[in-house]
Design an enzyme around this catalytic site. Structure first.
Site, mmCIF file in Angstrom:
data_model
loop_
_atom_site.group_PDB
_atom_site.id
_atom_site.type_symbol
_atom_site.label_atom_id
_atom_site.label_comp_id
_atom_site.label_asym_id
_atom_site.label_seq_id
_atom_site.Cartn_x
_atom_site.Cartn_y
_atom_site.Cartn_z
ATOM 1 N N ASP A 65 0.877 -1.358 -0.101
ATOM 2 C CA ASP A 65 -0.204 -0.001 -0.041
ATOM 3 C C ASP A 65 0.823 1.177 0.087
ATOM 4 O O ASP A 65 0.542 2.178 -0.427
ATOM 5 C CB ASP A 65 -0.836 -0.036 1.290
ATOM 6 C CG ASP A 65 -1.767 0.932 1.062
ATOM 7 O OD1 ASP A 65 -2.228 1.491 0.077
ATOM 8 O OD2 ASP A 65 -2.443 1.394 2.267
ATOM 9 N N CYS B 278 12.567 4.791 16.086
ATOM 10 C CA CYS B 278 13.266 3.894 16.957
ATOM 11 C C CYS B 278 13.234 4.294 18.396
ATOM 12 O O CYS B 278 12.906 3.385 19.338
ATOM 13 C CB CYS B 278 14.744 3.845 16.453
ATOM 14 S SG CYS B 278 15.817 3.002 17.671
#
Length: 388
Positions: free
Chosen positions: A287, A357
């Site tokens: 997508d 992160c």
């Protein structure tokens, strides 16, 4: 042949809303053609037949957009008829639809319920939060229209979940958002971080008021991490008191802790090249990568051929690359580097360190032990899985 999931954009990028953070409008604006048009009967038939030929055992048709309800109910009646016509293999077929809710009326709700569609409803929380970015082309909010759709889904017993986009602003209100969904008995929740696409072509008005300046909806890693920590605490407390609230990310982390693969592809650390079919029949591997660069072919090609083509193989192989720092991270078994979309770095073709992160590290430091407890509960109940 595998179980398969085919994501379909029957209305392409066409939509009846003008969400100020829409990634697909941004992506489509950078293609040679913004809209691939509405899916024709011929293309639909090729798609359904090809998908059934390819799949084994289980097959999902997932309709998204743009806004897929723009195609009208008759389009989906044709989908069901074609599935019945070609399903000589007796596959178990699931249909899902992701909608902004604006066109949902009693007829739609009744159709989705009677034909067992799983619906996803886009709702960002309370009115003030939702209407900040999820607006119509007149700039007006859409909150009441979406809530009306939810009421119809409840009345007609449509199975549905909530998709909530987390922006820099809404990340400050984890408790308000969570309690809003609990109040309205919306207990299947998916939270998606709003990310800068890198080539976003326009700046976003702050609340639609030019006098107030501009603000980006992109959530920072720190804000998203704080949001996840607060959300996890609320969810875990409810879990301990027997409340049945399913937050997709947390459920997947518990599965990973139990040794099972996540069902959400971005949490397994590598791509699997599921198929996305645009309105004109063009096929892409994901997508987030319905771009000219990653076009695999069309539904006139067999899905067996598409998954074996060089571009598809390169897409998967590229996703396996991880930042060197990931390998030594104590939380790699949870994160696995994250979705490749968020590991992309400007000007660099191979994925790098996940831009979220810091957010993941914050969550795992805050809730890692509790996630492992959940994994143990799953292992004791269902047996130890085998991590990928």
């Amino acid at each position: 042949m595998p179980a398969a999931s085919i994501l379909i954009k029957p209305a392409s990028a066409n939509c009846n809303m003008d969400c100020r953070y829409c990634f697909y409008k941004c992506l489509s604006s950078n293609r040679a053609e913004y809209s691939k048009g509405f899916m024709t009967d011929e293309t639909l038939e090729q798609l359904v037949k090809g998908a059934i030929d390819y799949a084994d055992g289980f097959l999902t048709f997932a309709f998204q957009g743009g806004e897929p309800t723009l195609c009208g109910i008759e389009f989906y009646r044709k989908v069901l008829a074609l599935q019945k016509k070609y399903n000589t293999k007796q596959l178990e077929i699931e249909n899902t639809i992701q909608t902004n809710g604006l066109l949902i009326d009693e007829q739609w709700a009744k159709f989705l319920s009677e034909n067992h569609f799983l619906a996803g409803l886009s709702l960002d929380g309370p009115r003030k939060i939702h209407d900040r970015y999820r607006v119509g082309y007149d700039g007006g909010g859409t909150f009441f229209d979406v809530m009306h759709a939810a009421e119809l889904f409840d009345r007609y017993r449509v199975d549905y979940n909530i998709l909530c986009v987390v922006t820099e602003e809404s990340a400050k209100h984890a408790a308000a958002i969570y309690h809003f969904f609990r109040k309205h008995k919306m207990t299947f929740l998916q939270f998606i971080p709003c990310m800068d696409e890198g080539e976003r072509s326009r700046r976003v008005h702050n609340g639609g008021n030019p006098a107030s300046g501009y603000i980006s909806p992109t959530v920072t890693a720190w804000s998203y991490g704080k949001f996840l920590c607060e959300l996890f605490d609320l969810w875990y407390e409810d879990f301990n008191h027997g409340a049945q609230v399913d937050i997709r990310m947390f459920s997947n982390l518990a599965q990973l802790a139990a040794g099972y693969p996540a069902e959400e592809c971005g949490m397994n650390g590598c791509c699997s090249c599921y198929f996305v079919t645009e309105g004109n029949g063009d096929v892409y591997p994901c997508d987030f990568y319905c771009s000219d660069e990653w076009r695999l072919g069309t539904v006139a090609d067999s899905f067996d051929e598409l998954v074996q083509c060089g571009r598809a193989k390169r897409f998967v192989e590229t996703s396996l690359q991880k930042d060197a720092r990931c390998q030594d991270c104590a939380y790699f078994s949870f994160c696995r580097g994250g979705c490749r979309r968020w590991r992309k770095q400007a000007g660099i073709k191979k994925p790098g360190r996940n831009r979220l992160c810091e957010a993941y590290r914050m969550l795992f430091e805050h809730a890692g032990e509790r996630i492992r407890i959940l994994g143990k509960i799953i292992s004791e109940r269902y047996g130890k899985g085998v991590s990928e």
